[in-house]
Design a protein around this motif. Structure first.
Motif, PDB file in Angstrom:
ATOM      1  N   GLU A   1      -4.201 -11.582  -3.506  1.00 20.24           N
ATOM      2  CA  GLU A   1      -3.520 -10.291  -3.555  1.00 20.24           C
ATOM      3  C   GLU A   1      -4.133  -9.245  -2.620  1.00 20.24           C
ATOM      4  O   GLU A   1      -3.590  -8.142  -2.479  1.00 20.24           O
ATOM      5  CB  GLU A   1      -3.520  -9.747  -4.983  1.00 20.24           C
ATOM      6  N   HIS A   2      -5.231  -9.573  -1.943  1.00 20.43           N
ATOM      7  CA  HIS A   2      -5.850  -8.631  -1.019  1.00 20.43           C
ATOM      8  C   HIS A   2      -5.408  -8.857   0.427  1.00 20.43           C
ATOM      9  O   HIS A   2      -5.802  -8.098   1.317  1.00 20.43           O
ATOM     10  CB  HIS A   2      -7.377  -8.740  -1.105  1.00 20.43           C
ATOM     11  N   ALA A   3      -4.603  -9.871   0.668  1.00 15.49           N
ATOM     12  CA  ALA A   3      -4.245 -10.219   2.043  1.00 15.49           C
ATOM     13  C   ALA A   3      -3.251  -9.241   2.655  1.00 15.49           C
ATOM     14  O   ALA A   3      -3.400  -8.838   3.810  1.00 15.49           O
ATOM     15  CB  ALA A   3      -3.686 -11.651   2.083  1.00 15.49           C
ATOM     16  N   PHE A   4      -2.210  -8.868   1.890  1.00 17.71           N
ATOM     17  CA  PHE A   4      -1.150  -8.014   2.423  1.00 17.71           C
ATOM     18  C   PHE A   4      -0.677  -7.047   1.353  1.00 17.71           C
ATOM     19  O   PHE A   4      -0.746  -7.334   0.160  1.00 17.71           O
ATOM     20  CB  PHE A   4       0.038  -8.855   2.904  1.00 17.71           C
ATOM     21  N   GLN A   5      -0.116  -5.922   1.801  1.00 14.36           N
ATOM     22  CA  GLN A   5       0.455  -4.963   0.857  1.00 14.36           C
ATOM     23  C   GLN A   5       1.707  -5.533   0.193  1.00 14.36           C
ATOM     24  O   GLN A   5       1.983  -5.232  -0.964  1.00 14.36           O
ATOM     25  CB  GLN A   5       0.815  -3.658   1.572  1.00 14.36           C
ATOM     26  N   ALA A   6       2.485  -6.312   0.926  1.00 13.21           N
ATOM     27  CA  ALA A   6       3.685  -6.932   0.366  1.00 13.21           C
ATOM     28  C   ALA A   6       4.034  -8.139   1.216  1.00 13.21           C
ATOM     29  O   ALA A   6       3.807  -8.148   2.430  1.00 13.21           O
ATOM     30  CB  ALA A   6       4.850  -5.949   0.322  1.00 13.21           C
ATOM     31  N   MET A   7       4.594  -9.182   0.569  1.00 12.85           N
ATOM     32  CA  MET A   7       5.041 -10.392   1.259  1.00 12.85           C
ATOM     33  C   MET A   7       6.479 -10.693   0.848  1.00 12.85           C
ATOM     34  O   MET A   7       6.983 -10.175  -0.149  1.00 12.85           O
ATOM     35  CB  MET A   7       4.119 -11.568   0.928  1.00 12.85           C
ATOM     36  N   TYR A   8       7.118 -11.570   1.623  1.00  7.91           N
ATOM     37  CA  TYR A   8       8.544 -11.818   1.432  1.00  7.91           C
ATOM     38  C   TYR A   8       8.918 -13.158   2.049  1.00  7.91           C
ATOM     39  O   TYR A   8       8.386 -13.558   3.085  1.00  7.91           O
ATOM     40  CB  TYR A   8       9.327 -10.685   2.108  1.00  7.91           C
ATOM     41  N   ALA A   9       9.828 -13.879   1.389  1.00  9.55           N
ATOM     42  CA  ALA A   9      10.505 -15.064   1.928  1.00  9.55           C
ATOM     43  C   ALA A   9       9.567 -16.141   2.471  1.00  9.55           C
ATOM     44  O   ALA A   9       9.642 -16.510   3.643  1.00  9.55           O
ATOM     45  CB  ALA A   9      11.498 -14.642   3.011  1.00  9.55           C
ATOM     46  N   PRO A  10       8.658 -16.694   1.649  1.00  9.91           N
ATOM     47  CA  PRO A  10       7.850 -17.818   2.133  1.00  9.91           C
ATOM     48  C   PRO A  10       8.724 -19.041   2.377  1.00  9.91           C
ATOM     49  O   PRO A  10       9.687 -19.290   1.649  1.00  9.91           O
ATOM     50  CB  PRO A  10       6.866 -18.058   0.985  1.00  9.91           C
ATOM     51  N   ARG A  11       8.384 -19.821   3.423  1.00  8.00           N
ATOM     52  CA  ARG A  11       9.126 -21.027   3.762  1.00  8.00           C
ATOM     53  C   ARG A  11       8.153 -22.111   4.201  1.00  8.00           C
ATOM     54  O   ARG A  11       7.353 -21.909   5.117  1.00  8.00           O
ATOM     55  CB  ARG A  11      10.152 -20.748   4.873  1.00  8.00           C
TER      56      ARG A  11
END
Length: 266
Positions: free
Chosen positions: A136-146
């Motif tokens: 949870e420290h990598a990015f502020q928000a993530m979306y659409a993993p593929r």
């Protein structure tokens, strides 16, 4: 106001014989449908947040308590809860694995966050033994993993501004100050997004684009080619055997409103 509820439909190529296969229950929308590679299961997000608060993110009432991933057994028709406090399943690629985003509780001092913290996770089709790919420290928000066709990589979109806790100790993180200028972004989500790549086994994420897009949506064309769609255009980028981008993304089409992107080659 609230958004309309959604169901999941299936159709043959060419949109022949369209029919609903999962209907929403009271107070939910169904999103992010993903077939398992063996064709037995359909994974999807059950989202109550879009009905209750118009899809906005509220750190006071974490969206993680309002979304989950369900699984439909296509042989028996049985629907079951697969993973709580999670969304955006993707089950393509080798190895019968499901990658997804898991929400974790926001810290007591949540100032500077744009969404509840997320982890990028991967698990087997049964949901057992999940493991963290990015914490949870990598990015502020993530979306659409593929997941890539060979199962080696996971492509995803993420906010390209560092999380607040990467600012110097004692300093208040200011995205505009960090960028050095006002970000060139769409107004829908405020901060700029780009496409990243990480080994499915875990590791350091590699940035594949520098476009300041708005929630770009990636899809694998083959094991070394990723297409992604944003509001400013559809792009294609190559990666080498180490997951590094080969040159800059090439624009292949003009932009489109937010939506998914998929690819299937016989």
């Amino acid at each position: 106001g609230s958004l309309p509820s959604t169901d999941i439909w299936q159709a043959r190529p060419g949109f022949e014989d369209p029919r609903p296969i999962v209907a929403h229950e009271d107070g939910e929308s169904l999103l992010d449908a993903a077939y398992s590679t063996d064709g037995r299961y359909l994974f999807f997000t059950s989202d109550h947040s879009s009905v209750t608060n118009g899809g906005g993110l509220d750190l006071g009432t974490s969206i993680g308590t309002q979304v989950r991933i369900d699984r439909l057994d296509l042989q028996t028709g049985e629907r079951s809860v697969w993973m709580e406090q999670a969304q955006s399943p993707t089950a393509e690629g080798a190895g019968n694995q499901v990658a997804y985003l898991e929400y974790v509780p926001a810290p007591p001092d949540a100032e500077g966050l744009i969404a509840p913290p997320q982890r990028l996770m991967i698990a087997g089709l049964d949901g057992k033994s999940p493991r963290v790919v990015l914490d949870e420290h990598a990015f502020q928000a993530m979306y659409a993993p593929r997941i890539s066709p060979d199962g080696k990589w996971i492509a995803f979109a993420a906010v390209n501004v560092p999380p607040p806790d990467t600012a110097p100790q004692g300093a208040k993180f200011d995205p505009l100050e960090w960028l050095g200028l006002k970000p060139r972004t769409a107004s829908a989500h405020g901060l700029p997004w780009d496409v990243y790549l990480v080994p499915s086994s875990g590791g350091v994420a590699v940035r594949l684009s520098k476009l300041d897009e708005d929630q770009p949506f990636p899809a694998w064309l083959d094991t070394s080619t990723i297409a992604f769609m944003g509001i400013n255009g559809m792009y294609k980028v190559q990666i080498d055997s180490n997951g590094a981008p080969v040159g800059d993304p090439v624009k292949v089409h003009e932009g489109a409103p937010h939506g998914g992107l998929s690819w299937h080659a016989p």
